[in-house]
Design an enzyme around this catalytic site. Sequence first.
Site, PDB file in Angstrom:
ATOM      1  N   ASN A 102      16.355  -7.505  -0.014  1.00  0.00           N
ATOM      2  CA  ASN A 102      15.466  -8.200   0.288  1.00  0.00           C
ATOM      3  C   ASN A 102      14.056  -7.596   0.717  1.00  0.00           C
ATOM      4  OD1 ASN A 102      13.301 -10.097   1.258  1.00  0.00           O
ATOM      5  ND2 ASN A 102      14.982 -11.559   0.615  1.00  0.00           N
ATOM      6  N   ASP A 108     -14.516   1.791   6.060  1.00  0.00           N
ATOM      7  CA  ASP A 108     -13.380   1.268   5.566  1.00  0.00           C
ATOM      8  C   ASP A 108     -13.354  -0.284   5.490  1.00  0.00           C
ATOM      9  OD1 ASP A 108     -12.415   3.700   5.300  1.00  0.00           O
ATOM     10  OD2 ASP A 108     -10.698   3.535   6.743  1.00  0.00           O
ATOM     11  N   LYS A 160      -2.270  -3.694   9.557  1.00  0.00           N
ATOM     12  CA  LYS A 160      -2.242  -5.139   9.117  1.00  0.00           C
ATOM     13  C   LYS A 160      -1.810  -5.217   7.974  1.00  0.00           C
ATOM     14  CE  LYS A 160      -4.615  -6.341  12.634  1.00  0.00           C
ATOM     15  NZ  LYS A 160      -4.286  -7.240  13.721  1.00  0.00           N
ATOM     16  N   TYR A 169       3.147  -0.735  16.086  1.00  0.00           N
ATOM     17  CA  TYR A 169       2.222  -1.343  15.149  1.00  0.00           C
ATOM     18  C   TYR A 169       1.740  -0.510  14.365  1.00  0.00           C
ATOM     19  CZ  TYR A 169      -1.245  -4.937  14.229  1.00  0.00           C
ATOM     20  OH  TYR A 169      -1.959  -5.927  13.756  1.00  0.00           O
ATOM     21  N   TYR A 215      -4.544   1.322  16.439  1.00  0.00           N
ATOM     22  CA  TYR A 215      -4.419   2.493  17.286  1.00  0.00           C
ATOM     23  C   TYR A 215      -5.007   2.240  18.780  1.00  0.00           C
ATOM     24  CZ  TYR A 215      -3.870   4.323  12.576  1.00  0.00           C
ATOM     25  OH  TYR A 215      -3.650   4.786  11.417  1.00  0.00           O
ATOM     26  N   HIS A 236      -8.319   4.887   2.484  1.00  0.00           N
ATOM     27  CA  HIS A 236      -7.710   3.685   2.315  1.00  0.00           C
ATOM     28  C   HIS A 236      -8.559   2.958   1.108  1.00  0.00           C
ATOM     29  CE1 HIS A 236      -4.531   3.518   5.021  1.00  0.00           C
ATOM     30  NE2 HIS A 236      -5.141   3.831   5.939  1.00  0.00           N
ATOM     31  N   ASP A 248       0.946  -1.207   0.063  1.00  0.00           N
ATOM     32  CA  ASP A 248      -0.112  -0.007  -0.085  1.00  0.00           C
ATOM     33  C   ASP A 248       0.992   1.150   0.097  1.00  0.00           C
ATOM     34  OD1 ASP A 248      -1.550   2.090   0.481  1.00  0.00           O
ATOM     35  OD2 ASP A 248      -2.668   1.361   2.570  1.00  0.00           O
ATOM     36  N   LYS A 295      -7.512  -5.157   4.338  1.00  0.00           N
ATOM     37  CA  LYS A 295      -8.023  -4.881   5.751  1.00  0.00           C
ATOM     38  C   LYS A 295      -8.084  -6.109   6.474  1.00  0.00           C
ATOM     39  CE  LYS A 295      -8.693  -0.511   4.546  1.00  0.00           C
ATOM     40  NZ  LYS A 295      -8.333  -0.645   3.024  1.00  0.00           N
TER      41      LYS A 295
END
Length: 380
Positions: free
Chosen positions: A106, A289, A234, A231, A362, A20, A13, A134
């Site tokens: 890589n 989303d 995903k 984090y 989040y 998104h 992405d 997602k």
Amino acid sequence: MSDRVTVSVIKADVGSVGGHARPHPLMMQKCVERLKDGVRAGTVDDFYVTRVGDDINLYLTHTRGENNKDVHGLCWDAFMDATKVAKEMKLYAAGQDLLTDAFSGNIRGAGPGAAEMEFKERGAEPIVFFMADKTEPSSYSFPLCKVFMDPFTTTGLVIDPRAHEGFKFEIVDVIDSKKVIMSTPEETYDILTLLGDTTRYAIKRIWSKSDDIGIGAVVSTEKLNISAGKYVGKDDPVCICRAQSGLPAVGEHLQPYMFPALVAGWMRGSHYGAWYPCSVADSDPVFFDGPPRICAVGMHVSNGKFQGLEDPNSPVGVHEPLDYFAGSCWDEARRSAVKASMYMRRHGPFMPAVLGPEEMEYTTRPAVLSKLKERMEKLE
């Protein structure tokens, strides 16, 4: 010329229109141009560019094997070209999945996801490519277990002599970066004991026990939260599945997606939602989303190149794959996915609609607990 071919799907992405939602066509075109250069240079033999939601997916064939620095470098350059376009247009999350400033040999660990398999072509080599948006890599564990372990899904496990031998599974612990090879049918229950914990364990590869077949499936299992040290999202994973002739049939690969299983991700990577099987064109996340999208397209690999439905006017090369989830027979699964997702959304900020704190992309929880530290009292 090598008698073995490598099929690689590398995704990222790197920016999109409307939040998104969808990469701009000019971003896709930049990837096409870069991969055409790769064909001319002999780095890859063939390619196809597509997307699911806001993720660009690069399909490649070559004879350089897995984790080849030239192939990965070509894809990195394609994503960098697309990122430049996204930044010029001030699109959302431009360059989001490129977690380093420079390519280091890589693409794994640098942000993009990759699924690659090397094999010797059979007389006919149908391949189903799954692309998710997602959600996370362990989302494939449930359908892959149904396909490769459940005779009520895959009749071939009972009636096909080679499939009847069973399969070997590579299972990864994405937290401790460990892996184990396990075998079906004799270790079926042990395998399910691990894979039922979708926060930690995921299928990476599946092989046939029949020596003349080899690899059956591979999943991108990179976790961006581990790669980036925090984090950041995903992983929107991809999965490549070979089909037929000792492996599950195409229809058996698709059947599990009639059930809209709950998977982690969705908005802000912090909710559970039902997988929504849809065409590539319908993969824009338009409900909160989401909900999490799953697309499946099919092509053959023939003499080291893709064989799709030829379209010389296609903006992504001459190959147009079969889009399996585009048909109306999937309407009932889509309705069920929306219904299940609406049910989950009505929980608002309460579990099980939201993920556990360790999986939240989040969360303000640490800040709130810090603020309340002095006010917290022990129970009498």
